[in-house]
Write a protein that holds these residues in place. Structure first.
Motif, PDB file in Angstrom:
ATOM      1  N   THR A 158       2.278 -18.526   3.694  1.00 53.75           N
ATOM      2  CA  THR A 158       1.326 -17.752   4.785  1.00 53.75           C
ATOM      3  C   THR A 158       1.458 -16.191   4.211  1.00 53.75           C
ATOM      4  OG1 THR A 158       1.559 -19.311   6.648  1.00 53.75           O
ATOM      5  CG2 THR A 158       1.276 -16.872   7.122  1.00 53.75           C
ATOM      6  N   LEU A 159       0.962 -15.475   3.985  1.00 51.30           N
ATOM      7  CA  LEU A 159       1.133 -13.907   3.522  1.00 51.30           C
ATOM      8  C   LEU A 159       0.686 -13.014   4.944  1.00 51.30           C
ATOM      9  CD1 LEU A 159       1.783 -12.001   1.071  1.00 51.30           C
ATOM     10  CD2 LEU A 159      -0.488 -11.832   0.702  1.00 51.30           C
ATOM     11  N   VAL A 160       1.827 -12.059   5.045  1.00 53.20           N
ATOM     12  CA  VAL A 160       1.599 -11.173   6.036  1.00 53.20           C
ATOM     13  C   VAL A 160       1.350 -10.018   5.656  1.00 53.20           C
ATOM     14  CG1 VAL A 160       2.450 -10.022   8.282  1.00 53.20           C
ATOM     15  CG2 VAL A 160       3.209 -12.569   7.689  1.00 53.20           C
ATOM     16  N   ASP A 161       0.165  -9.263   5.766  1.00 58.62           N
ATOM     17  CA  ASP A 161      -0.340  -7.937   5.254  1.00 58.62           C
ATOM     18  C   ASP A 161      -0.326  -8.052   3.726  1.00 58.62           C
ATOM     19  OD1 ASP A 161      -0.693  -6.900   7.866  1.00 58.62           O
ATOM     20  OD2 ASP A 161       1.262  -5.832   7.897  1.00 58.62           O
ATOM     21  N   THR A 162      -1.427  -6.882   3.235  1.00 57.55           N
ATOM     22  CA  THR A 162      -1.476  -7.185   1.797  1.00 57.55           C
ATOM     23  C   THR A 162      -1.358  -5.653   1.133  1.00 57.55           C
ATOM     24  OG1 THR A 162      -3.934  -6.720   2.208  1.00 57.55           O
ATOM     25  CG2 THR A 162      -3.316  -8.979   1.990  1.00 57.55           C
ATOM     26  N   GLY A 163      -0.726  -5.022   2.074  1.00 60.77           N
ATOM     27  CA  GLY A 163      -0.216  -3.541   1.249  1.00 60.77           C
ATOM     28  C   GLY A 163      -1.406  -2.411   0.953  1.00 60.77           C
ATOM     29  N   VAL A 164      -1.226  -1.519  -0.029  1.00 61.89           N
ATOM     30  CA  VAL A 164      -1.908  -0.227  -0.193  1.00 61.89           C
ATOM     31  C   VAL A 164      -3.094  -0.588  -0.970  1.00 61.89           C
ATOM     32  CG1 VAL A 164      -0.125   1.282   0.512  1.00 61.89           C
ATOM     33  CG2 VAL A 164      -0.556   0.642  -2.100  1.00 61.89           C
ATOM     34  N   GLY A 165      -3.005  -1.788  -1.981  1.00 66.70           N
ATOM     35  CA  GLY A 165      -4.309  -1.844  -2.848  1.00 66.70           C
ATOM     36  C   GLY A 165      -4.226  -1.347  -4.121  1.00 66.70           C
ATOM     37  N   PRO A 166      -5.288  -1.431  -4.843  1.00 62.94           N
ATOM     38  CA  PRO A 166      -5.680  -1.086  -5.919  1.00 62.94           C
ATOM     39  C   PRO A 166      -5.771   0.690  -5.986  1.00 62.94           C
ATOM     40  CG  PRO A 166      -7.538  -2.026  -5.529  1.00 62.94           C
ATOM     41  CD  PRO A 166      -6.391  -2.469  -4.394  1.00 62.94           C
ATOM     42  N   GLU A 167      -5.806   1.330  -7.259  1.00 67.03           N
ATOM     43  CA  GLU A 167      -6.494   2.564  -7.182  1.00 67.03           C
ATOM     44  C   GLU A 167      -7.832   2.479  -6.902  1.00 67.03           C
ATOM     45  OE1 GLU A 167      -5.910   6.327  -7.717  1.00 67.03           O
ATOM     46  OE2 GLU A 167      -4.394   4.784  -8.853  1.00 67.03           O
ATOM     47  N   GLY A 168      -8.474   3.504  -6.036  1.00 65.02           N
ATOM     48  CA  GLY A 168      -9.662   3.602  -5.339  1.00 65.02           C
ATOM     49  C   GLY A 168      -9.704   2.757  -4.057  1.00 65.02           C
ATOM     50  N   SER A 169      -8.610   2.194  -3.477  1.00 62.55           N
ATOM     51  CA  SER A 169      -8.676   1.411  -2.196  1.00 62.55           C
ATOM     52  C   SER A 169      -8.698   2.577  -1.233  1.00 62.55           C
ATOM     53  CB  SER A 169      -7.495   0.457  -2.212  1.00 62.55           C
ATOM     54  OG  SER A 169      -6.197   1.344  -2.042  1.00 62.55           O
ATOM     55  N   PRO A 170      -9.149   2.371  -0.036  1.00 63.66           N
ATOM     56  CA  PRO A 170      -9.083   3.354   1.081  1.00 63.66           C
ATOM     57  C   PRO A 170      -7.779   4.140   1.260  1.00 63.66           C
ATOM     58  CG  PRO A 170     -10.104   1.397   1.758  1.00 63.66           C
ATOM     59  CD  PRO A 170      -9.652   1.095   0.508  1.00 63.66           C
ATOM     60  N   ALA A 171      -6.692   3.489   0.846  1.00 63.44           N
ATOM     61  CA  ALA A 171      -5.506   4.018   0.885  1.00 63.44           C
ATOM     62  C   ALA A 171      -5.205   5.154  -0.191  1.00 63.44           C
ATOM     63  CB  ALA A 171      -4.346   3.061   1.103  1.00 63.44           C
ATOM     64  N   SER A 172      -6.149   5.350  -1.129  1.00 63.58           N
ATOM     65  CA  SER A 172      -5.769   6.233  -2.160  1.00 63.58           C
ATOM     66  C   SER A 172      -5.711   7.661  -1.683  1.00 63.58           C
ATOM     67  CB  SER A 172      -6.832   6.067  -3.353  1.00 63.58           C
ATOM     68  OG  SER A 172      -6.798   4.676  -3.789  1.00 63.58           O
ATOM     69  N   ALA A 173      -6.321   7.902  -0.671  1.00 64.27           N
ATOM     70  CA  ALA A 173      -6.401   9.346  -0.040  1.00 64.27           C
ATOM     71  C   ALA A 173      -4.928   9.734   0.352  1.00 64.27           C
ATOM     72  CB  ALA A 173      -7.245   9.329   1.234  1.00 64.27           C
ATOM     73  N   TRP A 174      -4.033   8.829   0.491  1.00 63.64           N
ATOM     74  CA  TRP A 174      -2.642   9.561   0.904  1.00 63.64           C
ATOM     75  C   TRP A 174      -1.614   8.666   0.443  1.00 63.64           C
ATOM     76  CZ3 TRP A 174       0.261   6.486   4.165  1.00 63.64           C
ATOM     77  CH2 TRP A 174      -0.362   5.332   4.820  1.00 63.64           C
ATOM     78  N   ALA A 175      -1.712   7.201   0.258  1.00 61.43           N
ATOM     79  CA  ALA A 175      -0.699   6.424  -0.168  1.00 61.43           C
ATOM     80  C   ALA A 175      -0.476   6.398  -1.723  1.00 61.43           C
ATOM     81  CB  ALA A 175      -0.825   5.013   0.557  1.00 61.43           C
ATOM     82  N   PRO A 176       0.998   5.931  -1.961  1.00 56.37           N
ATOM     83  CA  PRO A 176       1.186   5.752  -3.290  1.00 56.37           C
ATOM     84  C   PRO A 176       0.368   4.667  -4.021  1.00 56.37           C
ATOM     85  CG  PRO A 176       2.984   5.189  -2.078  1.00 56.37           C
ATOM     86  CD  PRO A 176       2.056   5.562  -1.275  1.00 56.37           C
ATOM     87  N   VAL A 177      -0.694   4.923  -4.899  1.00 59.24           N
ATOM     88  CA  VAL A 177      -1.421   3.564  -5.334  1.00 59.24           C
ATOM     89  C   VAL A 177      -1.548   3.775  -6.872  1.00 59.24           C
ATOM     90  CG1 VAL A 177      -2.875   3.222  -3.227  1.00 59.24           C
ATOM     91  CG2 VAL A 177      -3.723   4.979  -5.026  1.00 59.24           C
ATOM     92  N   PRO A 178      -1.746   2.856  -7.695  1.00 59.59           N
ATOM     93  CA  PRO A 178      -2.111   1.546  -7.172  1.00 59.59           C
ATOM     94  C   PRO A 178      -0.776   0.743  -6.747  1.00 59.59           C
ATOM     95  CG  PRO A 178      -1.659   1.561  -9.673  1.00 59.59           C
ATOM     96  CD  PRO A 178      -1.733   2.959  -9.184  1.00 59.59           C
ATOM     97  N   GLY A 179      -0.763  -0.123  -5.788  1.00 57.36           N
ATOM     98  CA  GLY A 179       0.313  -1.154  -5.333  1.00 57.36           C
ATOM     99  C   GLY A 179       0.421  -2.085  -6.493  1.00 57.36           C
ATOM    100  N   ALA A 180       1.404  -2.868  -6.249  1.00 65.19           N
ATOM    101  CA  ALA A 180       2.026  -3.791  -7.363  1.00 65.19           C
ATOM    102  C   ALA A 180       2.062  -5.232  -6.759  1.00 65.19           C
ATOM    103  CB  ALA A 180       3.530  -3.569  -7.607  1.00 65.19           C
TER     104      ALA A 180
END
Length: 278
Positions: A66-88
């Motif tokens: 069971t996985l809880v949450d999936t992080g900031v995602g790859p380059e170009g994901s919606p979090a790219s506007a403010w979070a450190p991406v790409p995630g690992a």
């Protein structure tokens, strides 16, 4: 944790775009000093707030996850506007011997971009091909009403693949709902994983309780609290809570219950993944 193992998986880490005292209101000098003792790495130079972006994997019998949450995602994901991406996260999962095909449940605590970034690939395909993605219906309703970018990025692809699994309220994900929560004569609970609504940060925010074993509970908190100062004083508000009053009530209740149950907090954004309360 009884028959379960809870693994902290850091997708990314970096400074937030607001200083910590701009992001939080209502904290005293003593609160900040106590928070620094809990999570010293959160306090960077010039009042910067340094935080992790963390997911959790729960290894179950039979090498299922069971996985809880999936992080900031790859380059170009919606979090790219403010979070450190790409995630690992894909590399971190592989480094822990976790095959994506053995993840059969993904719980999204809420649908902010830094918690659902790896739910799908850059091509819009579910990252975990055999998983049901568990989201509170109230969270989906709020996104539909607000027209969030996450509808197109995450919700619609999951729905089209038949992998979106809305729930309404508390749900037992693993373990016997009738028996697993009872204490034995030895004072220990049976083993189970369940989700419980913890609204405030978003309308349909949920947390995950892992029960069993030496500790009564591990509480995977999502964004019920996002900084150690909110552990010190649950009345401290975070600027980006959808309903700060509801978030305060939820945080107080979660922390009070965690202390009573001697639970361990598993946090998304503190720099230490597991926090035991005094």
């Amino acid at each position: 944790m009884g028959c379960f193992e809870v693994l902290a998986l850091r997708d990314a880490a970096g400074p937030f775009f607001l200083n910590y005292d701009d992001a939080f209101s209502g904290a005293s000098g003593n609160d900040w000093a106590a928070a620094r003792r809990i999570d010293p790495a959160a306090f960077g130079p010039d009042r910067t707030w340094h935080l992790g972006f963390r997911c959790y994997a729960i290894r179950r019998p039979g090498d299922r996850y069971t996985l809880v949450d999936t992080g900031v995602g790859p380059e170009g994901s919606p979090a790219s506007a403010w979070a450190p991406v790409p995630g690992a996260l894909p590399q971190v999962l592989a480094g822990n011997g976790i095959d994506l095909r053995r993840v059969d449940t993904v719980v999204l605590t809420h649908l902010h971009e830094d918690h659902a970034g790896w739910a799908v690939t850059a091509e819009g395909v579910p990252m975990f091909p055999h998983a049901r993605y568990v989201v509170q219906q109230r969270e989906l309703d709020a996104l539909e009403a607000g027209g969030s970018e996450m509808l197109g990025y995450v919700v619609r692809p999951l729905r089209a693949a038949g992998q979106l699994h809305p729930v309404d309220g508390p749900v037992v994900l693993s373990g016997d709902p009738a028996k697993a929560g009872r204490r034995t004569l030895a004072g220990r609970r049976g083993d189970r994983i369940r989700v419980v609504p913890t609204p405030g940060h978003t309308p349909g925010h949920q947390s995950v309780l892992v029960e069993g074993g030496r500790h009564d509970q591990v509480v995977i908190t999502g964004d019920v609290l996002v900084h150690a100062v909110q552990v010190v004083d649950p009345d401290v508000a975070y600027r980006y809570e959808a309903d700060q009053d509801e978030a305060r009530l939820t945080r107080r209740s979660l922390l009070d219950t965690a202390r009573r149950e001697r639970a361990v907090l598993a946090t998304a954004h503190l720099n230490r993944p597991f926090v035991e309360l005094d």
